[in-house]
Every structure is written in structure tokens, then in C-alpha cells.
Design a protein around this motif. Structure first.
Motif, mmCIF file in Angstrom:
data_model
loop_
_atom_site.group_PDB
_atom_site.id
_atom_site.type_symbol
_atom_site.label_atom_id
_atom_site.label_comp_id
_atom_site.label_asym_id
_atom_site.label_seq_id
_atom_site.Cartn_x
_atom_site.Cartn_y
_atom_site.Cartn_z
ATOM 1 N N ALA A 22 -3.889 14.705 -17.069
ATOM 2 C CA ALA A 22 -4.750 15.770 -17.589
ATOM 3 C C ALA A 22 -4.741 15.803 -19.114
ATOM 4 O O ALA A 22 -5.797 15.913 -19.758
ATOM 5 N N VAL A 23 -3.565 15.711 -19.707
ATOM 6 C CA VAL A 23 -3.456 15.734 -21.171
ATOM 7 C C VAL A 23 -4.133 14.510 -21.776
ATOM 8 O O VAL A 23 -4.793 14.590 -22.820
ATOM 9 N N HIS A 24 -3.995 13.373 -21.133
ATOM 10 C CA HIS A 24 -4.638 12.156 -21.630
ATOM 11 C C HIS A 24 -6.154 12.324 -21.685
ATOM 12 O O HIS A 24 -6.821 11.768 -22.566
ATOM 13 N N ARG A 25 -6.688 13.106 -20.737
ATOM 14 C CA ARG A 25 -8.138 13.363 -20.719
ATOM 15 C C ARG A 25 -8.534 14.514 -21.627
ATOM 16 O O ARG A 25 -9.708 14.871 -21.692
ATOM 17 N N GLY A 26 -7.570 15.114 -22.324
ATOM 18 C CA GLY A 26 -7.880 16.161 -23.276
ATOM 19 C C GLY A 26 -7.776 17.575 -22.752
ATOM 20 O O GLY A 26 -8.221 18.519 -23.419
ATOM 21 N N ALA A 27 -7.180 17.762 -21.573
ATOM 22 C CA ALA A 27 -7.071 19.104 -20.994
ATOM 23 C C ALA A 27 -6.198 20.003 -21.861
ATOM 24 O O ALA A 27 -5.194 19.566 -22.427
ATOM 25 N N LYS A 28 -6.567 21.273 -21.918
ATOM 26 C CA LYS A 28 -5.796 22.276 -22.668
ATOM 27 C C LYS A 28 -5.137 23.294 -21.755
ATOM 28 O O LYS A 28 -4.366 24.140 -22.216
ATOM 29 N N ALA A 29 -5.447 23.234 -20.454
ATOM 30 C CA ALA A 29 -4.863 24.195 -19.516
ATOM 31 C C ALA A 29 -4.863 23.615 -18.115
ATOM 32 O O ALA A 29 -5.715 22.802 -17.757
ATOM 33 N N ILE A 30 -3.863 24.037 -17.311
ATOM 34 C CA ILE A 30 -3.795 23.640 -15.914
ATOM 35 C C ILE A 30 -3.725 24.888 -15.042
ATOM 36 O O ILE A 30 -3.351 25.965 -15.503
ATOM 37 N N LEU A 31 -4.057 24.711 -13.767
ATOM 38 C CA LEU A 31 -4.132 25.823 -12.820
ATOM 39 C C LEU A 31 -3.571 25.383 -11.486
ATOM 40 O O LEU A 31 -3.770 24.237 -11.065
ATOM 41 N N CYS A 32 -2.858 26.298 -10.797
ATOM 42 C CA CYS A 32 -2.383 25.979 -9.447
ATOM 43 C C CYS A 32 -2.226 27.259 -8.642
ATOM 44 O O CYS A 32 -2.105 28.360 -9.192
ATOM 45 N N ALA A 33 -2.233 27.096 -7.317
ATOM 46 C CA ALA A 33 -1.791 28.146 -6.405
ATOM 47 C C ALA A 33 -0.423 27.727 -5.925
ATOM 48 O O ALA A 33 -0.139 26.531 -5.805
ATOM 49 N N SER A 34 0.446 28.681 -5.637
ATOM 50 C CA SER A 34 1.811 28.287 -5.338
ATOM 51 C C SER A 34 2.565 29.323 -4.525
ATOM 52 O O SER A 34 2.364 30.523 -4.693
ATOM 53 N N THR A 35 3.455 28.814 -3.645
ATOM 54 C CA THR A 35 4.454 29.671 -3.015
ATOM 55 C C THR A 35 5.731 29.688 -3.845
ATOM 56 O O THR A 35 6.714 30.302 -3.464
ATOM 57 N N GLY A 36 5.737 28.975 -4.968
ATOM 58 C CA GLY A 36 6.881 29.034 -5.879
ATOM 59 C C GLY A 36 7.212 27.769 -6.616
ATOM 60 O O GLY A 36 7.245 27.726 -7.844
ATOM 61 N N ASN A 37 7.483 26.682 -5.894
ATOM 62 C CA ASN A 37 7.939 25.464 -6.550
ATOM 63 C C ASN A 37 6.865 24.812 -7.415
ATOM 64 O O ASN A 37 7.153 24.298 -8.498
ATOM 65 N N THR A 38 5.617 24.819 -6.959
ATOM 66 C CA THR A 38 4.545 24.236 -7.764
ATOM 67 C C THR A 38 4.360 25.019 -9.049
ATOM 68 O O THR A 38 4.169 24.443 -10.124
ATOM 69 N N SER A 39 4.435 26.347 -8.957
ATOM 70 C CA SER A 39 4.259 27.166 -10.162
ATOM 71 C C SER A 39 5.372 26.899 -11.166
ATOM 72 O O SER A 39 5.128 26.827 -12.373
ATOM 73 N N ALA A 40 6.603 26.726 -10.674
ATOM 74 C CA ALA A 40 7.728 26.448 -11.568
ATOM 75 C C ALA A 40 7.530 25.124 -12.284
ATOM 76 O O ALA A 40 7.722 25.014 -13.506
ATOM 77 N N ALA A 41 7.141 24.091 -11.536
ATOM 78 C CA ALA A 41 6.937 22.773 -12.133
ATOM 79 C C ALA A 41 5.738 22.767 -13.075
ATOM 80 O O ALA A 41 5.802 22.202 -14.178
ATOM 81 N N ALA A 42 4.642 23.379 -12.648
ATOM 82 C CA ALA A 42 3.450 23.401 -13.494
ATOM 83 C C ALA A 42 3.729 24.099 -14.822
ATOM 84 O O ALA A 42 3.345 23.614 -15.891
ATOM 85 N N ALA A 43 4.416 25.228 -14.756
ATOM 86 C CA ALA A 43 4.716 25.975 -15.979
ATOM 87 C C ALA A 43 5.617 25.172 -16.908
ATOM 88 O O ALA A 43 5.420 25.148 -18.135
ATOM 89 N N ALA A 44 6.616 24.497 -16.345
ATOM 90 C CA ALA A 44 7.549 23.726 -17.165
ATOM 91 C C ALA A 44 6.871 22.541 -17.829
ATOM 92 O O ALA A 44 7.055 22.287 -19.034
ATOM 93 N N TYR A 45 6.082 21.796 -17.077
ATOM 94 C CA TYR A 45 5.438 20.610 -17.647
ATOM 95 C C TYR A 45 4.312 20.985 -18.599
ATOM 96 O O TYR A 45 4.040 20.253 -19.569
ATOM 97 N N ALA A 46 3.646 22.101 -18.355
ATOM 98 C CA ALA A 46 2.654 22.587 -19.320
ATOM 99 C C ALA A 46 3.334 22.959 -20.630
ATOM 100 O O ALA A 46 2.833 22.647 -21.719
ATOM 101 N N ALA A 47 4.489 23.627 -20.530
ATOM 102 C CA ALA A 47 5.241 23.974 -21.736
ATOM 103 C C ALA A 47 5.644 22.710 -22.500
ATOM 104 O O ALA A 47 5.545 22.637 -23.718
ATOM 105 N N ARG A 48 6.102 21.700 -21.760
ATOM 106 C CA ARG A 48 6.495 20.439 -22.373
ATOM 107 C C ARG A 48 5.321 19.772 -23.090
ATOM 108 O O ARG A 48 5.471 19.180 -24.158
#
Length: 372
Positions: free
Chosen positions: A74-100
Motif C-alpha cells: 500500500a505504501v509503495h503505491r502511495g497510500a496514506k491510510a489503511i482500513l480494516c474490520a477486526s475482532t482484535g488481532n487485525t486491528s492491533a497489527a494494522a495499527a502497529a504497521y501503520a505507525a511504523r
């Protein structure tokens, strides 16, 4: 010694990324493959059982494998934001890698259906958290709709790059054992992970699989002269959330295994292809079986996984005892998440081992003598 920098750099030649794409990584992958010894003797089964402990990933679950790929692409394509639905683990990973990556993350969570350990991760990593009055399947429907018209990249497992990252667990297993196991058992919620593992195993043989959304059987990454063996893939669901066993979506899924509390799997069709191509099957475990196996694994082997993870081992042990999995088989069970993701489930029963004594040496010694 070369410093390990994550699974993209380790397997870049086998991943669909351009060479110039900078890896967004937290050092995920290379998780332990632990051979069970005490538990096998305790349960009286004859098999070589290994657990692939994905709870050792940076945010504590297998989702990191997929998220490093999804966010990198996503970042390689120029994305500035990501989105997910989650029961928990996906949200944790998405938030961490977005922060990174230095981009924004938006996560939709179901009302009252998320473990606090996982929610805390999304909060601390700075995600924008939206709680919907509904279940995970409602959230999944909404993020798919919103991502069609908003400047965000959807990073749930419908994103094919997620599965490309998750397939690397199969590479690591084959490297560790020298070949694929006879059986590979996984908990099944959205069914992306069982699909990803099969993609990885088929690539190790030099062939492809029709479950892969990128190649549809015409594998670009199969290894010439690869190992011929592929495992039978077995997917276990929680009984209250088992659409593969019911043959249709479950409208109101319920289980203590929150990570697989999903009634309408997004990888429904690919997962059935995996079952057919591998000669495996789906089955279900009760909440009681899941929780008992979670505690058994921790007490016998010192491995603390979250409830959903224990589903894979609970099912494998039951099928070994019934003979459905033959004695002497080699089996890998994926433990998808760390037990610290949902400690409340353990503490709900109170602290039966707690012994309160006066602050004197003799009282402490008496406890030891009584129990040694």
C-alpha cells in the motif's frame, strides 16, 4: 552474522513485490516451531506434534505476517491510510504497521466483542477506532463498501497481499522439518490463514493452487525441484461459529474464542478449494474443549496461547484419539495468537491456586512442604 530484518527481506524473491518497494517491517516471522513432549505423553497419543507459535510475532499474532506485506504494498503505491474490520488481532497489527509506516489507520470493531488486550494495542498505536453496533461480519461489509469510495487501502484478508505474507509460515515449517508435515491443523475464522498456508506449501512443491487469488494455479513463485510432499489441511472452528460445518453463513456467531467469532468467512471459496486439493477436512470444537486445551498446553508445555489458537490443537488431539489422524503422523498446529491477548478468559474462573498466608517464613515453608 546478518541481522534478521523481517520476512519480506528473507523471502523477497518469493513475494509479489517490486525490488524497489521498501519493506515496512517490525521483524516479524521466524516464530518458534515447538515439538510437544509432555502433552503427548499426558494424552497418550502417538504422533510427532509441533506447534507453530505465531504469538511470538511483534504484535502477538500471525496477522503481522500479512500486515507487513499489505502495508508495504500500500505504501509503495502511495497510500496514506489503511482500513480494516477486526475482532482484535487485525486491528492491533494494522495499527502497529501503520505507525511504523507513518500513515493513518482506521479500524472497525464489533460492539462488546473484542478482547481488551487487543483493543489496547490499537489504542496505543494511535488508530482511529470506530465501534459498530453489530458483529464482525457487519464491520466487514462496511469496510468493503467504504474502501470502494474512500482514499484508504483495505487490509483485511480479502487483500491478496495479506495471504502472500502469511504463506511464509509454511516456508519456515518446511525449512525446519526438512519437508511438509503429514497434517497441518489451524483454527478457522475468516479462513484466510488456512488458504495462505496452503499457498505456501504448494509453492514449496513447485506447483500452484487455485485458492491463490493472484495466480489461480499458475504459480510464479514455485521452487524448481521443491519438496513433493504437501500436508492434509484441517480447519477447526468453534461450535458456535462454524459456518463451514453448517454449509452456510452463521448469522449470530458466539464463542469464547473471539478471534474466530466470524459467521461469514471472506475466504469461503478458497478455503473449500484447500480442503479439496489437500484431502483434508473441517470440524468443530466446543468452547469447553477449547478452554481445556488452552490450559492443558500452558500447564504441560509452558506455551500460553489465546483461546482461538487452542482450537487447532484440541481438534488434532481428538482426531488422533479417534484414529481419524493415524498414529505416528507428523502434525503441525498453528497457534495464531499469544495468550496475553485475552488474559481475562483465564482469570474469569478466579485464582484457585492462590494461597494466602501470614508474612512469616514458617507459613511459606508449610505451603511448600504440603505440595512437594
Amino acid at each position: 552474522m546478518t541481522r534478521y530484518t523481517g520476512l519480506i527481506d528473507a523471502y523477497r524473491s518469493r513475494l509479489p513485490l517490486p525490488p524497489e518497494a521498501k519493506a515496512i517491517s517490525l521483524g516479524e516471522g521466524r516464530t518458534p516451531l515447538i515439538k510437544l513432549e509432555n502433552l503427548v505423553r499426558h494424552e497418550g497419543v502417538e504422533a510427532d506434534i509441533y506447534v507453530k507459535f505465531e504469538g511470538a510475532n511483534p504484535t502477538g499474532s500471525f496477522k503481522d505476517r500479512g500486515m507487513t506485506m499489505a502495508v508495504t504494498e500500500a505504501v509503495h503505491r502511495g497510500a496514506k491510510a489503511i482500513l480494516c474490520a477486526s475482532t482484535g488481532n487485525t486491528s492491533a497489527a494494522a495499527a502497529a504497521y501503520a505507525a511504523r509506516a507513518g500513515i493513518k489507520s482506521f479500524v472497525l470493531i464489533p460492539e462488546g466483542k473484542i478482547a481488551m488486550g487487543k483493543l489496547a494495542q490499537a489504542v496505543v498505536h494511535g488508530a482511529v477506532i470506530v465501534q459498530v453496533r453489530g458483529n464482525f461480519d457487519d464491520g466487514m461489509r462496511l469496510v468493503k463498501e467504504v474502501s470502494e469510495t474512500s482514499p484508504v487501502v483495505l487490509v483485511n484478508s480479502v487483500n491478496p497481499y495479506r495471504l502472500q505474507g502469511q504463506k511464509t509460515a509454511a516456508f519456515e515449517i518446511v525449512e525446519a522439518l526438512g519437508e511438509a508435515p503429514d497434517y497441518h491443523c489451524l483454527p478457522v475464522g475468516n479462513a484466510g490463514n488456512i488458504t495462505a498456508h496452503w499457498i505456501g506449501y504448494t509453492e514449496c512443491t513447485g506447483v500452484g493452487t487455485k485458492s491463490c487469488l493472484l495466480c489461480n494455479g499458475n504459480c510464479q513463485f514455485g521452487q524448481a525441484g521443491g519438496k513433493a510432499k504437501r500436508p492434509k489441511m484441517i480447519g477447526y472452528q468453534a461450535a458456535g461459529s462454524a459456518p463451514f460445518m453448517r454449509g452456510a453463513a452463521v448469522k449470530n456467531p458466539e464463542t469464547v474464542a473471539t478471534a474466530i467469532r466470524i459467521g461469514d468467512p471472506q475466504s469461503w471459496d478458497p478455503a473449500w478449494i484447500v480442503q479439496q486439493e489437500s484431502g483434508g477436512w473441517f470440524d468443530e470444537c466446543s468452547d469447553a474443549e477449547i478452554l481445556a486445551c488452552q490450559r492443558l498446553l500452558a500447564e504441560q508445555e509452558g506455551v500460553f496461547c489465546e483461546p482461538a489458537s487452542a482450537t487447532s490443537l484440541a481438534g488434532a488431539l481428538r482426531d488422533l484419539k479417534s484414529g481419524k489422524i493415524p498414529a505416528g503422523s507428523s502434525i503441525v498446529c498453528t497457534l495464531t495468537g499469544n495468550g496475553m491477548k485475552d488474559p481475562d478468559i483465564i482469570l474469569k474462573a478466579g485464582l484457585p491456586q492462590l494461597i494466602e498466608v501470614d508474612a512469616v517464613r514458617s507459613a511459606v515453608e508449610r505451603v511448600l512442604v504440603d505440595r512437594l
